[in-house]
Enzyme design. Structure first.
Site, PDB file in Angstrom:
ATOM      1  N   CYS A 219      59.392  53.642 -22.925  1.00  0.00           N
ATOM      2  CA  CYS A 219      59.592  55.085 -23.051  1.00  0.00           C
ATOM      3  C   CYS A 219      58.453  55.919 -22.442  1.00  0.00           C
ATOM      4  O   CYS A 219      58.376  56.016 -21.224  1.00  0.00           O
ATOM      5  CB  CYS A 219      59.844  55.426 -24.511  1.00  0.00           C
TER       6      CYS A 219
ATOM      7  N   HIS B 182      63.111  51.493 -27.602  1.00  0.00           N
ATOM      8  CA  HIS B 182      61.969  51.609 -28.486  1.00  0.00           C
ATOM      9  C   HIS B 182      61.903  50.575 -29.586  1.00  0.00           C
ATOM     10  O   HIS B 182      62.887  49.929 -29.868  1.00  0.00           O
ATOM     11  CB  HIS B 182      62.103  52.931 -29.226  1.00  0.00           C
TER      12      HIS B 182
HETATM   13  N1  GLN Z   1      57.672  62.080 -24.548  1.00  0.00           N
HETATM   14  C1  GLN Z   1      58.655  61.384 -23.786  1.00  0.00           C
HETATM   15  C2  GLN Z   1      60.030  62.041 -23.816  1.00  0.00           C
HETATM   16  O1  GLN Z   1      60.344  62.734 -24.740  1.00  0.00           O
HETATM   17  C3  GLN Z   1      58.735  59.953 -24.259  1.00  0.00           C
HETATM   18  C4  GLN Z   1      59.232  59.880 -25.653  1.00  0.00           C
HETATM   19  C5  GLN Z   1      59.105  58.551 -26.271  1.00  0.00           C
HETATM   20  O2  GLN Z   1      58.230  57.735 -25.957  1.00  0.00           O
HETATM   21  N2  GLN Z   1      59.977  58.351 -27.247  1.00  0.00           N
HETATM   22  O3  GLN Z   1      60.810  61.868 -22.911  1.00  0.00           O
END
Ligand code: GLN
Length: 240
Positions: A94, A190
């Site tokens: 992510c 995730h």
């Molecule tokens: N901040 C990034 C987004 O919102 C990654 C989010 C995350 O790692 N869940 O796209």
């Protein structure tokens, strides 16, 4: 045999307990009698040495945390690029995945990425939050997980990690999720990515062992009955 795993910046990139992936790699190595050493670099650490590292893991984080990490990562851009080009194994989730590319554009500004892979990410209204199921060319089992991101990633002509069977993936439109580049996997999946997908974990381990020991490795199979049942449950629940 021994594998050294480096967990990068778990003090900031740790959404959904991404750290469990490190435990999964450690256990699956241990169950096969392979030693595992885990080291972590936090944002406070000044040293950075990838010379004897076999697997690098970078987790996900909010935009705020990503921005802090991005500056640290850029300080080590060349070492990371050399590692990747030398077939080093790297898995980035992510926020970490987004930072592998050229940039991540948010409403607040642009974060420069590591330029390791030709891809870029732009924040768009609405977050893509969902369970997700993929079919990846690399594995027999579908890949299952959970995604939550505001960024939409354009991977150009790169090889995706998988085709989306359920969920949004890279941008909610292309039908693909993540990237595979050399021995790098970048993905929006995730949390317990590796416990839920033992074949992904073993792919990383195999590539790391092959790189280190210079021979083709056939990992001893483990009893993954429970993991297979859990995976099938999710696939049946979401993919009609
Ligand atoms: N901040 C990034 C987004 O919102 C990654 C989010 C995350 O790692 N869940 O796209």
């Amino acid at each position: 045999m021994k594998i050294k795993i480096l967990h990068l910046y778990p003090d900031l990139l740790n959404l959904y307990g991404d750290r469990g992936n490190i435990e999964c790699m450690r256990k699956r190595l241990m169950w096969r009698g392979i030693d595992a050493e885990v080291v972590t670099y936090t944002c406070e650490d000044s040293g950075f040495d990838l010379s004897d590292v076999d697997i690098v893991f970078i987790g996900g984080g909010s935009d705020r945390e990503q921005k802090i990490v991005c500056h640290r990562l850029l300080e080590h851009k060349d070492e990371i690029r050399n590692y990747v080009e030398d077939n080093g194994v790297l898995v980035a989730v992510c926020g970490g995945y987004q930072l592998l590319g050229d940039y991540y554009q948010t409403d607040e500004g642009r974060m420069e990425g590591l330029h390791l892979v030709k891809l870029h990410t732009e924040q768009k209204p609405g977050r893509l939050i969902s369970n997700i199921v993929l079919k990846s060319d690399l594995f027999d089992m579908p890949v299952v997980g959970f995604e939550n991101h505001g960024g939409r990633t354009d991977i150009g002509d790169n090889q995706p990690f998988g085709k989306v069977l359920y969920g949004s993936g890279n941008d909610g439109e292309s039908g693909y999720e993540g990237i595979v580049y050399k021995h790098v996997i970048g993905t929006y999946l995730h949390g317990p990515l590796l416990p839920k997908n033992p074949q992904v974990c073993d792919w990383l381990i195999e590539k790391a062992l092959e790189r280190k020991y210079g021979e083709e490795i056939k990992l001893q199979p483990l009893d993954d009955q429970e993991e297979k049942e859990a995976n099938a449950y999710i696939v049946n629940r979401f993919v009609k």
